[in-house]
Design an enzyme around this catalytic site. Structure first.
Site, PDB file in Angstrom:
ATOM      1  N   GLU A   1      -7.484  -2.658   4.031  1.00  0.00           N
ATOM      2  CA  GLU A   1      -7.429  -2.639   2.560  1.00  0.00           C
ATOM      3  C   GLU A   1      -6.577  -3.773   2.015  1.00  0.00           C
ATOM      4  OE1 GLU A   1      -7.773   2.151   1.719  1.00  0.00           O
ATOM      5  OE2 GLU A   1      -6.003   1.370   2.759  1.00  0.00           O
TER       6      GLU A   1
ATOM      7  N   ARG B   1      -2.285  -1.636  -3.900  1.00  0.00           N
ATOM      8  CA  ARG B   1      -3.357  -0.640  -3.918  1.00  0.00           C
ATOM      9  C   ARG B   1      -2.891   0.517  -4.794  1.00  0.00           C
ATOM     10  NH1 ARG B   1      -4.031   4.073  -0.222  1.00  0.00           N
ATOM     11  NH2 ARG B   1      -6.017   5.015  -0.799  1.00  0.00           N
TER      12      ARG B   1
ATOM     13  N   ASN C   1       0.864  -1.180   0.000  1.00  0.00           N
ATOM     14  CA  ASN C   1       0.000   0.000   0.000  1.00  0.00           C
ATOM     15  C   ASN C   1       0.902   1.231   0.000  1.00  0.00           C
ATOM     16  OD1 ASN C   1      -1.960   1.973   0.456  1.00  0.00           O
ATOM     17  ND2 ASN C   1      -3.112   0.702   1.895  1.00  0.00           N
TER      18      ASN C   1
ATOM     19  N   HIS D   1     -11.021   5.543  -2.012  1.00  0.00           N
ATOM     20  CA  HIS D   1     -11.217   4.710  -0.820  1.00  0.00           C
ATOM     21  C   HIS D   1     -12.131   3.516  -1.111  1.00  0.00           C
ATOM     22  CE1 HIS D   1     -10.339   8.481   1.817  1.00  0.00           C
ATOM     23  NE2 HIS D   1      -9.231   7.769   1.659  1.00  0.00           N
TER      24      HIS D   1
ATOM     25  N   ARG E   1      -6.296  18.873   2.984  1.00  0.00           N
ATOM     26  CA  ARG E   1      -7.135  19.150   1.810  1.00  0.00           C
ATOM     27  C   ARG E   1      -8.342  19.979   2.199  1.00  0.00           C
ATOM     28  NH1 ARG E   1      -7.142  12.943   0.366  1.00  0.00           N
ATOM     29  NH2 ARG E   1      -5.215  12.717  -0.836  1.00  0.00           N
TER      30      ARG E   1
END
Length: 433
Positions: free
Chosen positions: A421, A95, A8, A188, A251
């Site tokens: 994940e 990922r 990842n 996501h 962000r």
């Protein structure tokens, strides 16, 4: 028994998990080791890892390294501690943040078709400059260092390909936007897919049934909400890039597009970033401000949400710091509940569960309580304070789902699910091989 390595890659980090799969038992997946290299390209790079069976931990400071060298360090660690040769790693799953409108994973081996496939992935780096190029670099390292392994690239955008056109289309000049691939993609997806499956299993309901409806809150330094019906994403808050939707650590989230031009007179100019990955893409001043200097950091000077909640309750701090921390907290809660309300209507009510996940979702009891208090009017139950405060302890005991409400009436439940994940990618891989 098959070793599967899950990678990842982040803009400045590289996480790994090594799983052992018994091919004679489809669901027999055991985590063998996991670790992280953080602050890649900085002078404070560090490596941490553990072997699960013995709880043996390794921590080490590293000199400034690249992502490729970080991957090599992980392989060296695995050779020193767990595996005897590189050939023991049969599969590697990656990922990858942006896959545009790909409807399946990429399979990458050391063969003539691979450079073309990698070029296609790298072409999306303008849409995800902090992530996609890094993923390509790591995949190239895998192909070089482990040529006998098969690599699978799983996309965060894949789960959201079920979103209908009227949701993913922006109100822009149609032909030009289509030509430039400007639309909502969503991110996501691997996490939203995993936690809703785990929640459905916990509740004893069929994930693929149209009556199974979830609102999934992946809340971390990057945050998104997803409406899931019958095992499919029907809407999500992130868009063309991860910038749209909820604010995050740095962000802005969704704002009036004109705001940036009032904030910075240089917003239209392209400036070379100091970040090594971004140097190739020359982000505009606007993109840099919105991605790196906004969100929690821009509002109160803190990018870690745990520090923000501590600042709110720390009476020794100056009043202004506390007020800005409270403002940041309230803005985040407000944006979350606005999306919950919107997706509640889009899913036509009867929500199976509201799911909290991600670093903030799993760890901030204050946020979970504030959000659920606000959405009680939609039929969601308030949290049980004791259960809500003991979530981390339940995870440490091995639980992957914690119900934080006492369900007394109605259908909806409130759950905290520990996202994974890497395991989701491995699960999807096993279903295909």
């Amino acid at each position: 028994m098959t070793n599967i390595l899950a990678i990842n890659a982040g803009s400045s980090s590289l996480k790994f998990k090594l799983f052992l799969h018994d091919e004679n038992k489809e669901e027999a997946i055991n985590l063998v080791s996991k670790g992280t290299i953080s602050e890649i390209t900085s002078e404070s790079s560090s490596f941490s890892a553990k072997i699960i069976s013995s709880d043996t931990k390794t921590t080490k400071s590293l000199q400034t390294i690249t992502h490729e060298k970080a991957f090599n360090h992980i392989i060296s660690y695995l050779l020193e501690t767990i595996i005897k040769s590189k050939d023991q790693i049969k599969y590697i799953v990656h990922r990858v943040v942006h896959g545009a409108t790909e409807t399946q994973e990429f399979i990458l081996r050391s063969d003539p078709t691979t450079p073309r496939a990698l070029s296609k992935l790298d072409s999306l780096s303008e849409l995800a400059p902090l992530h996609n190029h890094v993923s390509v670099l790591i995949i190239k390292s895998c192909l070089k260092e482990l040529p006998n392994s098969t690599n699978y690239a799983f996309f965060d955008t894949l789960f959201h390909q079920s979103i209908p056109p009227h949701v993913y289309t922006y109100a822009l000049p149609f032909e030009k936007a289509k030509q430039k691939r400007i639309r909502k993609y969503g991110f996501h997806g691997i996490s939203h897919s995993y936690v809703t499956k785990i929640a459905a299993n916990y509740l004893g309901i069929d994930w693929n049934d149209d009556d199974t409806k979830f609102i999934s809150l992946h809340l971390g330094s990057g945050a998104s909400v997803c409406a899931v019906k019958g095992g499919k994403s029907i809407n999500t808050t992130m868009g063309l890039t991860p910038l749209e939707g909820l604010p995050g650590a740095t962000r802005s989230g969704s704002i009036d597009p004109s705001a940036i031009f009032h904030l910075s007179s240089k917003a239209r100019k392209c400036e070379e970033s100091h970040h090594s990955v971004e140097k190739q893409f020359h982000l505009t001043e606007a993109e840099s401000i919105l991605n790196h200097d906004s969100g929690f950091k821009g509002l109160c000077g803190l990018s870690n949400f745990g520090d923000i909640t501590k600042s709110i309750h720390n009476a020794t701090e100056g009043n202004e710091n506390q007020e800005r921390a409270k403002l940041t907290f309230n803005i985040f809660v407000n944006r979350i509940v606005n999306y919950i309300g919107s997706y509640f209507v889009e899913l036509e009510g009867n929500i199976s569960a509201l799911i909290f996940t991600g670093g903030i979702g799993e760890n901030s009891k204050e946020l979970r309580e504030s959000v659920t208090d606000k959405v009680e009017c939609l039929g969601f139950p308030k949290v049980d304070k004791e259960k809500n405060e003991n979530v981390e302890g339940s995870f440490k005991k091995g639980d992957d789902v914690v119900e934080i409400s006492n369900r007394t009436k109605g259908k909806s439940r409130v759950l905290v699910v520990e996202t994974n994940e890497e395991k989701e990618m491995v699960n999807q891989l096993i279903a295909k091989i």
